[in-house]
Every structure is written in structure tokens, then in C-alpha cells.
Write an enzyme that holds these catalytic residues in place. Structure first.
Site, mmCIF file in Angstrom:
data_model
loop_
_atom_site.group_PDB
_atom_site.id
_atom_site.type_symbol
_atom_site.label_atom_id
_atom_site.label_comp_id
_atom_site.label_asym_id
_atom_site.label_seq_id
_atom_site.Cartn_x
_atom_site.Cartn_y
_atom_site.Cartn_z
ATOM 1 N N ARG A 103 18.085 26.048 13.185
ATOM 2 C CA ARG A 103 17.850 26.469 11.793
ATOM 3 C C ARG A 103 18.583 25.594 10.785
ATOM 4 N NH1 ARG A 103 18.558 30.896 14.756
ATOM 5 N NH2 ARG A 103 16.699 32.164 15.125
ATOM 6 N N LYS B 119 12.948 16.178 0.674
ATOM 7 C CA LYS B 119 11.674 16.628 1.258
ATOM 8 C C LYS B 119 11.536 15.990 2.627
ATOM 9 C CE LYS B 119 8.628 16.830 -2.735
ATOM 10 N NZ LYS B 119 7.304 16.337 -3.143
ATOM 11 N N GLU C 49 6.716 2.227 -6.563
ATOM 12 C CA GLU C 49 7.533 3.403 -6.942
ATOM 13 C C GLU C 49 8.625 3.000 -7.928
ATOM 14 O OE1 GLU C 49 6.634 6.388 -6.008
ATOM 15 O OE2 GLU C 49 5.431 6.040 -4.196
ATOM 16 N N LYS D 274 15.445 9.067 -9.566
ATOM 17 C CA LYS D 274 15.039 10.145 -8.655
ATOM 18 C C LYS D 274 16.161 11.179 -8.527
ATOM 19 C CE LYS D 274 12.522 11.598 -4.725
ATOM 20 N NZ LYS D 274 11.674 11.334 -3.596
ATOM 21 N N GLU E 217 10.635 21.282 -6.938
ATOM 22 C CA GLU E 217 9.394 20.874 -7.575
ATOM 23 C C GLU E 217 8.681 22.004 -8.299
ATOM 24 O OE1 GLU E 217 6.117 19.096 -5.213
ATOM 25 O OE2 GLU E 217 6.656 17.279 -6.296
ATOM 26 N N ARG F 295 10.318 17.785 -11.613
ATOM 27 C CA ARG F 295 10.122 16.879 -10.486
ATOM 28 C C ARG F 295 8.706 16.301 -10.461
ATOM 29 N NH1 ARG F 295 12.935 17.367 -4.581
ATOM 30 N NH2 ARG F 295 11.879 15.640 -3.612
ATOM 31 N N ASN G 84 5.359 12.268 -9.892
ATOM 32 C CA ASN G 84 3.980 12.080 -9.432
ATOM 33 C C ASN G 84 3.150 11.245 -10.394
ATOM 34 O OD1 ASN G 84 3.893 13.376 -6.920
ATOM 35 N ND2 ASN G 84 4.012 15.354 -7.952
ATOM 36 N N HIS H 9 0.177 9.338 -9.181
ATOM 37 C CA HIS H 9 -0.103 9.824 -7.830
ATOM 38 C C HIS H 9 -1.352 10.700 -7.737
ATOM 39 C CE1 HIS H 9 3.748 8.131 -6.873
ATOM 40 N NE2 HIS H 9 3.732 8.589 -5.637
ATOM 41 N N HIS I 202 -3.161 9.362 -4.778
ATOM 42 C CA HIS I 202 -3.321 10.109 -3.520
ATOM 43 C C HIS I 202 -4.788 10.168 -3.103
ATOM 44 C CE1 HIS I 202 0.731 12.393 -3.822
ATOM 45 N NE2 HIS I 202 0.795 11.475 -2.874
ATOM 46 N N HIS J 271 0.670 3.503 0.797
ATOM 47 C CA HIS J 271 0.845 4.494 -0.255
ATOM 48 C C HIS J 271 1.077 3.805 -1.611
ATOM 49 C CE1 HIS J 271 2.223 8.126 -2.264
ATOM 50 N NE2 HIS J 271 3.341 7.493 -2.599
HETATM 51 N N1 LIG Z 1 10.079 12.720 1.690
HETATM 52 C C1 LIG Z 1 9.640 12.162 0.597
HETATM 53 O O1 LIG Z 1 9.962 12.555 -0.533
HETATM 54 C C2 LIG Z 1 8.709 10.980 0.717
HETATM 55 C C3 LIG Z 1 8.420 10.206 -0.412
HETATM 56 C C4 LIG Z 1 7.611 9.087 -0.244
HETATM 57 C C5 LIG Z 1 7.084 8.769 0.998
HETATM 58 N N2 LIG Z 1 7.375 9.566 2.083
HETATM 59 C C6 LIG Z 1 6.850 9.247 3.408
HETATM 60 O O2 LIG Z 1 7.334 7.982 3.789
HETATM 61 C C7 LIG Z 1 6.404 7.386 4.704
HETATM 62 C C8 LIG Z 1 6.168 5.946 4.323
HETATM 63 O O3 LIG Z 1 7.395 5.287 4.403
HETATM 64 P P1 LIG Z 1 7.494 3.712 4.489
HETATM 65 O O4 LIG Z 1 6.600 3.095 3.497
HETATM 66 O O5 LIG Z 1 8.954 3.428 4.463
HETATM 67 O O6 LIG Z 1 6.826 3.364 5.879
HETATM 68 P P2 LIG Z 1 7.245 3.555 7.419
HETATM 69 O O7 LIG Z 1 8.496 4.295 7.626
HETATM 70 O O8 LIG Z 1 6.033 4.088 8.078
HETATM 71 O O9 LIG Z 1 7.490 2.043 7.862
HETATM 72 C C9 LIG Z 1 6.432 1.117 7.802
HETATM 73 C C10 LIG Z 1 6.583 0.109 8.945
HETATM 74 O O10 LIG Z 1 7.673 -0.775 8.676
HETATM 75 C C11 LIG Z 1 8.540 -0.863 9.803
HETATM 76 N N3 LIG Z 1 9.864 -1.146 9.267
HETATM 77 C C12 LIG Z 1 10.793 -0.261 8.847
HETATM 78 N N4 LIG Z 1 11.851 -0.913 8.332
HETATM 79 C C13 LIG Z 1 11.591 -2.237 8.431
HETATM 80 C C14 LIG Z 1 12.312 -3.405 8.085
HETATM 81 N N5 LIG Z 1 13.512 -3.350 7.484
HETATM 82 N N6 LIG Z 1 11.740 -4.603 8.354
HETATM 83 C C15 LIG Z 1 10.514 -4.688 8.917
HETATM 84 N N7 LIG Z 1 9.781 -3.601 9.271
HETATM 85 C C16 LIG Z 1 10.320 -2.392 9.034
HETATM 86 C C17 LIG Z 1 8.381 0.478 10.469
HETATM 87 O O11 LIG Z 1 8.759 0.417 11.824
HETATM 88 C C18 LIG Z 1 6.887 0.753 10.292
HETATM 89 O O12 LIG Z 1 6.127 0.125 11.261
HETATM 90 C C19 LIG Z 1 5.159 8.230 4.665
HETATM 91 O O13 LIG Z 1 5.106 9.004 5.833
HETATM 92 C C20 LIG Z 1 5.362 9.130 3.445
HETATM 93 O O14 LIG Z 1 4.720 10.385 3.596
HETATM 94 C C21 LIG Z 1 8.177 10.641 1.960
HETATM 95 ZN ZN LIG Z 2 4.868 7.961 -3.977
#
Ligand SMILES: NC(=O)c1ccc[n+]([C@@H]2O[C@H](COP(=O)([O-])OP(=O)(O)OC[C@H]3O[C@@H](n4cnc5c(N)ncnc54)[C@H](O)[C@@H]3O)[C@@H](O)[C@H]2O)c1
Ligand SMILES: [Zn+2]
Length: 353
Positions: free
Chosen positions: A114, A136, A178, A218, A228, A232, A236, A239, A243, A255
Site C-alpha cells: 500500500r 502521477k 514540453e 511544473k 489536477e 494543473r 495540458n 495536449h 493527445h 508524445h
Molecule cells: N507521469 C506523468 O506525469 C507523465 C508525464 C508525461 C509522460 N509520461 C509517460 O512517460 C512515457 C514517455 O517517456 P519518455 O519519452 O521518457 O520515453 P521512454 O521512457 O519510453 O523512453 C524512450 C526510449 O528511450 C530509451 N532511453 C531512456 N533513456 C535514454 C538515454 N539517456 N539515452 C538513450 N536512450 C534512452 C528507453 O529505453 C526507451 O527505449 C509515457 O509512457 C508517458 O505516458 C508520464
Molecule cells: Zn505531455
């Protein structure tokens, strides 16, 4: 090292500039036991399994890359591992990777016993300025992306900008979308920095400053509205349309690439509904184009009917009324509620190619 405070359900710090090895040892040393969750790429780059092979209190769990990590199957395997190593309430989980990794690590930490403490060590620009900060967490299911999750803030977010050296230009640019968004909704000095560094190579050299400014935006917003319910939602900006395009692309667009298109859409809408100076949109398009980000909509792939149907399903829209975030001026966001359909169609037509 720079530090930014976030005040959510707990108070925590975002450390910008702590080298990743130091970040790991800082996090691990405060607990009896730790599980580090890393994607394949980070494991092959840094050999964490080997690095911690003689450390009996630290385990490493390697996940598939990207979104393939954010599944219930992977979460289940991690829960099994947590059971095997008997990770308790005083122990911790560390997510060392991009947004997919920190979303997954945070979700597993929220659900195990938990809720146990977790640390985010972000490795992508999108992760540093967005996913790792804000609390999140979540995974994807058949019902959709990010629908299963929890608000569960990390104990510390560590950002080591040198990790970006291996990040592809495409992923770096996607993360910049972003950063650009933060410039329009809250901190126009970001746009000044971008004006002075119009190429990807140039902007990489000021990544640390841009990360700090974007994290501050942020952190400020999340500190005022963790769950949110109001403010917050300004995060978006770009977005609502973004999206829809991301989903219609079958997630072949990053994204941030979809958000880039969404930012242009939101900027034109701001001109029509909030009197934004059209020169702002022209400059936005110049900035995005300089980093190789898309600004037009391919109408054969993204017909207006599909975009508008998806936008109506957006969480900001209520009872069939579309709601967007717009900007009146640089750094001055505002709501645009129920804009005339003809305005939206004409923006689409202007952006279509
Ligand atoms: N929680 C939140 O508020 C929030 C906000 C925005 C996005 N997200 C989530 O984040 C995810 C996208 O994140 P992302 O864009 O970081 O992509 P990701 O984590 O999927 O990474 C993209 C690719 O890059 C590789 N990688 C990671 N670090 C690297 C580095 N330093 N050098 C080379 N390659 C590297 C990873 O292994 C992967 O193959 C989505 O799932 C999205 O839903 C969450
Ligand atoms: Zn975003």
C-alpha cells in the site's frame, strides 16, 4: 547541484546536476534494501547488475524498453521479485530510466504494501521535465494508456543532464515540446533561451538551464494543485489536440511530436478566442521547425472528424462541450470553453497538408 522543491502529498526535492552514481548511492544508503528498475538500454549502458553484484541489499530488475515496460505483466513480475527479496515498508524502489520506467516504478511503489518510498532517476528529457516530476504514476491496459495508476510522489527526483548525451535527436526534440509548452504557459524566459539557440545542437548545450526552468514551472503548478482539479490543467496546453493526434498515429508519433502539433493548434485557437497576437504563433512554428518538430497535420492520416471525436473524449471536455487551455499572452494561460466548431475547422484546414 540545483534543487527545486515540490509540495504535494509529501514535500520532496528535485535535484538537478547530481551525477547518477551519486544519486543511486544517496537513495540506497537511506534504506535497508532497494530495488532498481531499469530498461534494457540503461542496463546495457551502465551494467547495473554487475555494479551491484556484491551489494546484498540492492537488486536490479531489467524491463523491456519504452511502453513495453508499462504493462500489468511486467508490474506483476516486479511484485513477485519484491516478494522474493522481501522488500519491506522501510525499503525503497528506484526507477532509473525515461518516463515509462518512472511511471512503472512509481506505480509498483504505490501498490506494494500500500505504498513504499520510491526515487525517480530520469534519463530522458521528457522524463526530466515532465514524467518524473508530479507524482502521477501508472501503467497501460487494454482499456487505454495510463488509465490504471495512482498519485504517489517520489521521495527525491534526480536529474543528471549528462545522461542526455546518448538520447537521440528525435527523443530530445520530443522532450523539448514540453519545455516549449512551459515557456508559453508560465515562463517566457524559456522562449528567449530558445530564440538564442534555434538548432538542436545549440539547445543541447543549455539543457541544464532549460530543465531547471521547466521543472520550476511544473513544481509550482503541482504544488498548488496536486490532484489536477484546476490549475494543473494548464500543463495540458497543446495536449487536447495533441493527445488525439498521438492516439490516431497508433503511437507511432512520439508524445512530444503530437504535442508540437497540438501547441500550434492551441496557439491559433488562442488567436481566435483570446486575442493572442498572431506573431506568437508564427514564432512558435519557427521554434518547432528549427528542432525538426512537426507543425502541420497530415489530413490523409488525421481526418478532422476523428480528431474532433477524440477531443470530445478528452478529460477536460464536459457534457459534450470542448474545453481547451489557451494563452492570452506569453505566460498567461486561460480557458477556452465551447469554441465555435467553425473556428476549430478553419484552424484544422489552415494546418492541414
Ligand atoms: N507521469 C506523468 O506525469 C507523465 C508525464 C508525461 C509522460 N509520461 C509517460 O512517460 C512515457 C514517455 O517517456 P519518455 O519519452 O521518457 O520515453 P521512454 O521512457 O519510453 O523512453 C524512450 C526510449 O528511450 C530509451 N532511453 C531512456 N533513456 C535514454 C538515454 N539517456 N539515452 C538513450 N536512450 C534512452 C528507453 O529505453 C526507451 O527505449 C509515457 O509512457 C508517458 O505516458 C508520464
Ligand atoms: Zn505531455
Amino acid at each position: 547541484m540545483k534543487s527545486v522543491k515540490v509540495s504535494a502529498e509529501i514535500e520532496y526535492e528535485v535535484q538537478i546536476g547530481t551525477p547518477w552514481r551519486e544519486a543511486l548511492s544517496q537513495a540506497i544508503s537511506s534504506h535497508d534494501k532497494a530495488l532498481i528498475i531499469v530498461p534494457e538500454f540503461i542496463e546495457s549502458e551502465f551494467n547495473l547488475i554487475e555494479l551491484f553484484s556484491s551489494d546484498l541489499k540492492t537488486s536490479v530488475f531489467v524491463t523491456p524498453a519504452g511502453e513495453d515496460a508499462k504493462t500489468i505483466d511486467v508490474a506483476n513480475r516486479i511484485w513477485e521479485e519484491l516478494g522474493r527479496i522481501d522488500l519491506g515498508r522501510k525499503d525503497c524502489i528506484i526507477g532509473f530510466g525515461g518516463g515509462s520506467t518512472t511511471d512503472l516504478a512509481g506505480f509498483v511503489a504505490a501498490s506494494w504494501l500500500r505504498g513504499v518510498k520510491w526515487y525517480a532517476l530520469a534519463t530522458t528529457l521528457a522524463g526530466m521535465v515532465d514524467a518524473a516530476v508530479g507524482g502521477k504514476t501508472g501503467i497501460n491496459t487494454k482499456a487505454g494508456k495510463n488509465l490504471v495508476g495512482a498519485f504517489h510522489s517520489p521521495h527525491v527526483v534526480y536529474i543528471d543532464p549528462t545522461l542526455l548525451n546518448t538520447l537521440s535527436d528525435r527523443d530530445f526534440a520530443a522532450g523539448l515540446a514540453e519545455v516549449i509548452k512551459c515557456g508559453y504557459i508560465a515562463d517566457p524566459s524559456i522562449l528567449e533561451d530558445l530564440r538564442n539557440h534555434p538548432s538542436l545542437q545549440g539547445v543541447r548545450s543549455i539543457a541544464g538551464d532549460l530543465i531547471e526552468k521547466s521543472v520550476k514551472v511544473k513544481a509550482h503548478v503541482v504544488s498548488q494543485d496536486f490532484t489536477e482539479s484546476g490549475l494543473r490543467e494548464i500543463l495540458n496546453y497543446g495536449h487536447t489536440c495533441g493527445h488525439a493526434i498521438e492516439k490516431l498515429s497508433g503511437y507511432t508519433l512520439r508524445h512530444g511530436e503530437a504535442v508540437a502539433i497540438g501547441l500550434v493548434f492551441a496557439s491559433y485557437l488562442s488567436e481566435a478566442a483570446l486575442n493572442l497576437n498572431p506573431a506568437v504563433t508564427s514564432e512558435l512554428i519557427t521554434i518547432l521547425t528549427g528542432y525538426g518538430l512537426p507543425t502541420r497535420i497530415d489530413s490523409s492520416k488525421y481526418p478532422w472528424e476523428s480528431i474532433s471525436a477524440l477531443m470530445l473524449g478528452d478529460k477536460k471536455s464536459r457534457s459534450g462541450v470542448l474545453r481547451f487551455i489557451g494563452v492570452r499572452n506569453l505566460g498567461e494561460p486561460d480557458w477556452v470553453t465551447g469554441p465555435d466548431a467553425s473556428i476549430l475547422v478553419s484552424i484544422y484546414e489552415r494546418m492541414a497538408q
